[in-house]
Design an enzyme around this catalytic site. Structure first.
Site, PDB file in Angstrom:
ATOM      1  N   GLU A  89       0.811  -1.222   0.000  1.00 58.38           N
ATOM      2  CA  GLU A  89       0.000   0.000   0.000  1.00 58.38           C
ATOM      3  C   GLU A  89       0.841   1.267   0.000  1.00 58.38           C
ATOM      4  O   GLU A  89       1.960   1.267   0.476  1.00 58.38           O
ATOM      5  CB  GLU A  89      -0.830   0.061   1.289  1.00 58.38           C
ATOM      6  CG  GLU A  89      -1.721  -1.087   1.477  1.00 58.38           C
ATOM      7  CD  GLU A  89      -2.391  -1.063   2.843  1.00 58.38           C
ATOM      8  OE1 GLU A  89      -2.535   0.032   3.429  1.00 58.38           O
ATOM      9  OE2 GLU A  89      -2.765  -2.133   3.305  1.00 58.38           O
ATOM     10  N   CYS A 102       3.349   8.337   1.151  1.00 62.57           N
ATOM     11  CA  CYS A 102       3.758   7.401   2.197  1.00 62.57           C
ATOM     12  C   CYS A 102       3.965   6.039   1.532  1.00 62.57           C
ATOM     13  O   CYS A 102       3.056   5.522   0.874  1.00 62.57           O
ATOM     14  CB  CYS A 102       2.642   7.353   3.229  1.00 62.57           C
ATOM     15  SG  CYS A 102       2.821   6.062   4.440  1.00 62.57           S
ATOM     16  N   CYS A 109       4.723  -7.015   7.971  1.00 58.63           N
ATOM     17  CA  CYS A 109       5.702  -6.502   8.937  1.00 58.63           C
ATOM     18  C   CYS A 109       5.880  -7.545  10.038  1.00 58.63           C
ATOM     19  O   CYS A 109       4.969  -8.313  10.324  1.00 58.63           O
ATOM     20  CB  CYS A 109       5.174  -5.201   9.538  1.00 58.63           C
ATOM     21  SG  CYS A 109       6.294  -4.406  10.700  1.00 58.63           S
ATOM     22  N   CYS A 113       3.127  -4.706  16.381  1.00 57.49           N
ATOM     23  CA  CYS A 113       2.609  -3.718  17.340  1.00 57.49           C
ATOM     24  C   CYS A 113       1.105  -3.975  17.503  1.00 57.49           C
ATOM     25  O   CYS A 113       0.409  -4.243  16.514  1.00 57.49           O
ATOM     26  CB  CYS A 113       2.843  -2.297  16.835  1.00 57.49           C
ATOM     27  SG  CYS A 113       4.588  -1.904  16.620  1.00 57.49           S
ATOM     28  N   CYS A 116      -1.422  -2.054  15.165  1.00 59.15           N
ATOM     29  CA  CYS A 116      -1.093  -1.821  13.755  1.00 59.15           C
ATOM     30  C   CYS A 116      -1.492  -3.004  12.877  1.00 59.15           C
ATOM     31  O   CYS A 116      -1.130  -4.150  13.158  1.00 59.15           O
ATOM     32  CB  CYS A 116       0.404  -1.555  13.621  1.00 59.15           C
ATOM     33  SG  CYS A 116       0.914  -1.208  11.944  1.00 59.15           S
ATOM     34  N   CYS A 334      -1.941   2.068   8.183  1.00 60.78           N
ATOM     35  CA  CYS A 334      -1.143   1.101   7.434  1.00 60.78           C
ATOM     36  C   CYS A 334      -1.668  -0.312   7.540  1.00 60.78           C
ATOM     37  O   CYS A 334      -2.081  -0.756   8.592  1.00 60.78           O
ATOM     38  CB  CYS A 334       0.311   1.058   7.868  1.00 60.78           C
ATOM     39  SG  CYS A 334       0.756   1.958   9.270  1.00 60.78           S
TER      40      CYS A 334
END
Ligand code: SAH
Length: 432
Positions: A89, A102, A109, A113, A116, A334
């Site tokens: 994205e 961005c 990832c 977290c 997220c 995100c």
């Protein structure tokens, strides 16, 4: 497969000569790929040359715009498809000062977290060209060219942890700032990290001088450990020390990202603790309302409480603003969009839970940069250490003074007046 966007001009030249083609074709080819052109729409290169490129298996573009989502506030979210069909994205935000893109640095990832959506489904690192390709694709979409860019700023804040993909990100930063490339100024580039201490130091040592943003989201280890698994490897104090090191070497003010989460990190005590933690770091705090993650019970703080948090930071001498949230209506956070698309494609409604798989090299707390230091860095480091000793003494003195001062009601009144002045300016200011 060769991704030509992974190459700088010298590497493109070597590639062109390996095809037994004249060197001047390299510049033409490089201009084409930076302008977002593909085999089919190259206007300069002869067909025979393009055929040779095609036979060699090289790709002009590393990413293609697969879907776009437009928000009421003119934010555009892009879903890109990579050459191996993975999805990533990007978000384009339009400000008065220009257009900020961005970009993602990994497919998924590993950092996991709690708040997220990118922490789900880590697949692989992006190459330098795949990070650059997001920019060339959106620039072309906006009718920009390499010479006359439509994008003014880049933030590495999409899916992924940039410093967990250090070498590719470093190469990308070199490519995108090169005079032969898109020629971005380092001043217009921000790298955001959840706090990989040795890699922050390594980035400082590279001397690229981009803006560093640290996703702190907590004023102490206890809260940070609840929401960010990486803080089990690196303490909050070591992250702040690394940020100071970054500032000392680059002279760039560090950005502290702090997403306010209801009942987790948004008390006034947290604000005071944050101010104390950041007291000797040249930084600016960006407060942002958490995009709700209802499945984990994490909700953003309400606006009036955010203002009180901001006020407490300002009163305690910390530079801070509330960042306007853009693209809320199009799943701006995100990872949200990619997850939605993956769920649609696989017809899965449940989110996949993954545990943090933090690569070995980032688990080690020893810095990788101790042995090979340039003289400049050594000098700066010792300067930094002596400054730090000095600032610790200064901090003790300020604390003593502050305790004395806070007993005096006139000082409190003066602080409140100063605060009112600051908030007036703040409310006029457009948030980044
Ligand atoms: N891994 C990097 C960059 C990607 S995340 C980092 O941690 O900085 C980009 C920013 O969005 C980070 O500050 C991240 O903490 C924040 N973020 C992620 N999910 C969010 C959410 N639900 N609401 C608000 N900010 C969020």
């Amino acid at each position: 497969m060769i991704n030509l966007l992974d190459y700088d001009l010298e590497e493109i030249t070597n590639y062109v000569t390996s095809l037994n083609e004249p060197k001047f074709r390299a510049k033409q080819l490089y201009t084409d790929i930076l302008n977002g052109k593909d085999f089919s729409d190259s206007t300069v290169l002869p067909k025979a040359f393009l055929d040779k490129v095609s036979i060699s298996g090289a790709k002009f573009q590393a990413v293609k715009i697969y879907k776009t989502f437009k928000s009421k506030d003119k934010t555009i979210k892009f879903l890109f498809k990579l050459n191996d069909n993975n999805l990533i994205e990007g978000v384009l935000m339009q400000y008065k000062f220009g257009k900020t893109l961005c970009v993602s640095t990994q497919v998924g990832c590993k950092m996991n977290c709690a708040f997220c959506a990118s922490g789900l489904n880590f697949v692989r690192n992006l190459s330098a060209g795949e990070i650059l390709g997001q920019i060339t694709a959106v620039n072309a979409y906006l009718k920009g060219t390499a010479k006359d860019r439509a994008i003014t700023n880049i933030v590495l804040m999409g899916s992924g942890e940039p410093l967990d993909n250090f070498d590719n990100v470093a190469k990308f930063l070199k490519l995108v700032t090169s005079e032969n490339g898109l020629n971005f100024s380092v001043r217009n580039i921000t790298v955001s990290t959840c706090g990989l201490v040795p890699k922050i130091e390594k980035l400082a040592d590279l001397g690229l001088n981009v803006t560093l943003a640290i996703s702190l989201h907590a004023p102490n280890n206890k809260i940070r450990r609840e929401i960010m698994p990486i803080s089990k490897s690196y303490t909050i104090e070591s992250v702040i020390e690394a940020a100071k090191y970054y500032y000392t070497l680059t002279n760039r003010r560090v950005i502290i990202e702090y997403a306010l989460i209801k009942g987790v990190n948004d008390s006034l005590e947290c604000a005071r603790e944050l101010s104390a933690l950041l007291e000797n770091l040249t930084c600016h705090v960006n407060l942002i309302r958490l995009n709700d993650v209802t499945e984990r019970g994490l909700i953003g703080t309400l606006e009036n409480k955010m203002n009180l948090f901001l006020r407490e930071l300002l009163i305690n001498g910390t530079s801070a603003t509330i960042r306007r949230s853009l693209g809320d209506d199009i799943d701006g956070a995100c990872g949200q969009l990619r997850n939605k698309e993956l769920n649609l494609q696989t017809n899965k409604v449940q989110k996949v839970k993954t545990t943090a798989v933090i690569s070995k090299d980032i688990q080690t707390k020893k810095t990788t940069t101790q042995n090979v230091k340039k003289q400049r860095n050594l000098d700066n480091k010792s300067k930094f250490k002596s400054n730090n000793k000095f600032s610790k003494n200064a901090k003790n003195l300020t604390n003593k003074n502050d305790k004395l001062k806070s007993k005096n009601p006139n000082v409190k009144q003066a602080r409140n007046q100063a605060f009112n002045k600051i908030t007036k300016t703040n409310s006029k200011q457009k948030y980044r």
